[in-house]
Design a protein around this motif. Structure first.
Motif, mmCIF file in Angstrom:
data_model
loop_
_atom_site.group_PDB
_atom_site.id
_atom_site.type_symbol
_atom_site.label_atom_id
_atom_site.label_comp_id
_atom_site.label_asym_id
_atom_site.label_seq_id
_atom_site.Cartn_x
_atom_site.Cartn_y
_atom_site.Cartn_z
ATOM 1 N N GLU A 1 0.804 -1.226 0.000
ATOM 2 C CA GLU A 1 0.000 0.000 0.000
ATOM 3 C C GLU A 1 0.834 1.271 0.000
ATOM 4 O O GLU A 1 0.317 2.360 -0.265
ATOM 5 C CB GLU A 1 -0.925 0.011 1.217
ATOM 6 N N SER B 1 2.072 3.168 -7.374
ATOM 7 C CA SER B 1 1.536 4.415 -7.923
ATOM 8 C C SER B 1 1.904 5.606 -7.046
ATOM 9 O O SER B 1 2.238 5.455 -5.862
ATOM 10 C CB SER B 1 0.018 4.324 -8.036
ATOM 11 N N THR C 1 -0.166 7.688 -5.945
ATOM 12 C CA THR C 1 -1.186 7.695 -4.891
ATOM 13 C C THR C 1 -0.739 6.885 -3.687
ATOM 14 O O THR C 1 -0.934 7.291 -2.531
ATOM 15 C CB THR C 1 -2.509 7.137 -5.437
ATOM 16 N N ASN C 2 -0.122 5.744 -3.950
ATOM 17 C CA ASN C 2 0.365 4.917 -2.843
ATOM 18 C C ASN C 2 1.608 5.500 -2.197
ATOM 19 O O ASN C 2 1.774 5.439 -0.967
ATOM 20 C CB ASN C 2 0.675 3.509 -3.348
ATOM 21 N N VAL D 1 2.460 8.518 -1.693
ATOM 22 C CA VAL D 1 2.223 9.659 -0.793
ATOM 23 C C VAL D 1 1.570 9.224 0.518
ATOM 24 O O VAL D 1 1.368 10.060 1.411
ATOM 25 C CB VAL D 1 1.358 10.755 -1.466
ATOM 26 N N ARG D 2 1.271 7.941 0.662
ATOM 27 C CA ARG D 2 0.558 7.503 1.864
ATOM 28 C C ARG D 2 1.377 7.642 3.136
ATOM 29 O O ARG D 2 0.814 7.754 4.228
ATOM 30 C CB ARG D 2 0.080 6.056 1.684
ATOM 31 N N ASP E 1 4.742 15.513 -11.083
ATOM 32 C CA ASP E 1 4.549 14.706 -9.874
ATOM 33 C C ASP E 1 4.543 15.583 -8.629
ATOM 34 O O ASP E 1 3.714 15.395 -7.725
ATOM 35 C CB ASP E 1 5.665 13.663 -9.741
ATOM 36 N N GLU F 1 1.306 17.303 -8.233
ATOM 37 C CA GLU F 1 0.266 16.378 -7.787
ATOM 38 C C GLU F 1 0.439 16.006 -6.315
ATOM 39 O O GLU F 1 -0.550 15.830 -5.589
ATOM 40 C CB GLU F 1 0.277 15.117 -8.663
ATOM 41 N N ILE F 2 1.676 15.899 -5.854
ATOM 42 C CA ILE F 2 1.904 15.627 -4.429
ATOM 43 C C ILE F 2 1.398 16.796 -3.595
ATOM 44 O O ILE F 2 0.777 16.603 -2.541
ATOM 45 C CB ILE F 2 3.398 15.361 -4.153
ATOM 46 N N ALA G 1 -2.239 16.549 -3.315
ATOM 47 C CA ALA G 1 -2.589 15.492 -2.361
ATOM 48 C C ALA G 1 -2.387 15.970 -0.927
ATOM 49 O O ALA G 1 -3.190 15.666 -0.038
ATOM 50 C CB ALA G 1 -1.747 14.253 -2.633
#
Length: 429
Positions: A203, A207, A209-210, A212-213, A253, A256-257, A260
């Motif tokens: 997780e 990607s 998306t993952n 930045v978790r 990127d 986009e971060i 997020a």
């Protein structure tokens, strides 16, 4: 109408009296009996001279490992952190705000690159997001670096995020006005974000998306433990990486971060360009000839790099030729981010005075300076009045830090200018 540098602004509901901030620097305070007084000595002059916001340099969230350079302060110990109230009170007395920058170095820590530190701490684990990429494994085989990493499990990732939260809780209790996450400069957060370092298949990997978790996990831990304290993070674009590095964070990127981060609940972002490596792309400017040639630091260089320290100095010279100083080198990236988010965007990197109006007009809500504070600890007194810094971007202040030396200006021409200005009363509010 563009804001002026003397205008106030807000971060997460916190009012900051003006738009000039001291960017995170290495204060070399450590955790010894004089640590708090050292931090006051390093930071209070900027507040006394009028800086609206100060970011205390990277402080480590754990009690061992994770230091990217000698002399970094740790904030794992509640008793020590409680004593930092003396620092936060001193900054508050001048009407400035102070945030603590939280970090863990991961693979950039001293247990990887500092030969003497490795020898003294042979059992200290190197924390890694995933198996080091091929270029770093090659450096290991050649003896340039030494990798024996421990790859974090999912449970350990969440525990590391919790350490950020616990550190934030302690610091807020000691009077810090906000928290800054060291999301760039090759630390563990950048290693999670970067496809160069992050090859996980769970997780936290794959990607964007993952990837930045981990930032999201840090945010959630801080909110749970420290409440709605203003929260800032750096966000890297690895566009200065050498051509052989194909997997890196693009400027798209980075934008986009930042999007997020706003969605997660971060209150401000600091977009910066750099590389996947710790190199001259982060500081730019001249090769620090004087620092490398100074015999006072030779033993420290040898302790850090062993017999190959001269080769490291030569590599630094070669690399510096490709990263000459560029005023406000992150401004256009910040402008792209500012068009994409509604939270404050902070800009640093090459801000020296004349470009402040243009940066505040289009690219950022506040501007920060780093190395110039080594040359002029009280520089806000002049910059807020519209003057330029005396820093010559020679980097002689930074290289001796690998030898455990303080970050101070050592360039005679700059020191002479500062002395003349002091005699003229330029630093008197």
């Amino acid at each position: 109408m563009s804001p002026r540098i003397t205008d106030p602004f807000e971060i997460g509901g916190l009012s900051v009296p003006n738009r000039l901030y001291r960017a995170p620097l290495l204060e070399c305070a450590g955790n010894g009996p004089d640590a708090v007084d050292t931090l006051i000595r390093e930071l209070e002059p900027a507040a006394e001279a009028g800086a609206g916001l100060l970011f205390q340099g990277a402080t480590i969230v754990r009690g061992e490992g994770g230091c990217a350079a000698p002399g970094m302060t740790r904030v794992h110990d509640p008793e020590f952190v409680s004593r930092l109230g003396k620092l936060t009170d001193a900054i508050d007395d001048h009407g400035s705000r102070i945030f603590v920058q939280l970090e863990h170095g991961g693979l950039r820590s001293m247990e990887t690159w500092h030969a003497g530190y490795r020898a003294e701490n042979p059992d200290l684990e190197q924390l890694a997001v995933s198996r080091p990429p091929g270029l770093l494994r090659m450096a290991d085989r050649l003896g340039v670096l030494d990798y024996d990493p421990h790859v974090l499990s999912i449970e350990e990732v969440y525990e590391l995020a919790a350490d950020f939260g616990r550190a934030a809780e302690r610091c807020v209790g000691a009077g810090y006005d906000g928290v800054h996450i060291a999301g760039a400069n090759m630390g563990i957060v950048q290693q999670f974000l970067s496809p160069f370092y992050n090859r996980r298949d769970d997780e936290f990997g794959g990607s964007l998306t993952n990837r930045v978790r981990f930032l999201a996990a840090i945010h959630d831990e801080i909110r749970e433990r420290a409440g709605d304290v203003p929260l800032v993070t750096k966000v890297p674009a690895e566009t200065a990486s050498p051509p052989v590095v194909r997997r890196h964070l693009s400027e798209h990127d980075a934008v986009e971060i930042c999007r997020a981060c706003e969605a997660m609940g971060y209150d401000a972002v600091v977009p910066v360009r750099g590389s996947v490596f710790w190199d001259m792309s982060l500081v730019r400017g001249e090769h620090p000839e004087r620092a490398w040639a100074d015999d006072r630091f030779r033993a420290g260089y040898e302790a850090a790099f062993g017999a190959r320290w001269r080769a490291v100095a030569l590599a630094n010279r070669i690399h510096a030729a490709g990263f000459e100083f560029e005023p406000a080198w992150n401004a256009d990236l910040c402008e792209r981010v500012r068009e994409a988010v509604s939270i404050p965007v902070l800009c640093e990197g090459g801000i020296r005075g004349p470009e402040i109006g243009d940066v505040l007009g289009s690219a950022a809500d506040a501007v920060g300076m780093g190395r110039p504070f080594y040359a002029e600890p009280r520089l806000p007194a002049r910059v807020l009045a519209g003057e330029s810094v005396v820093c010559e971007n020679c980097n002689n202040c930074t290289v001796p830090q690998v030898a455990g030396a303080r970050g101070v200006c050592r360039t005679p021409s700059v020191l002479a200018k500062r002395g003349q200005l002091a005699r003229e009363g330029a630093y008197t509010n």
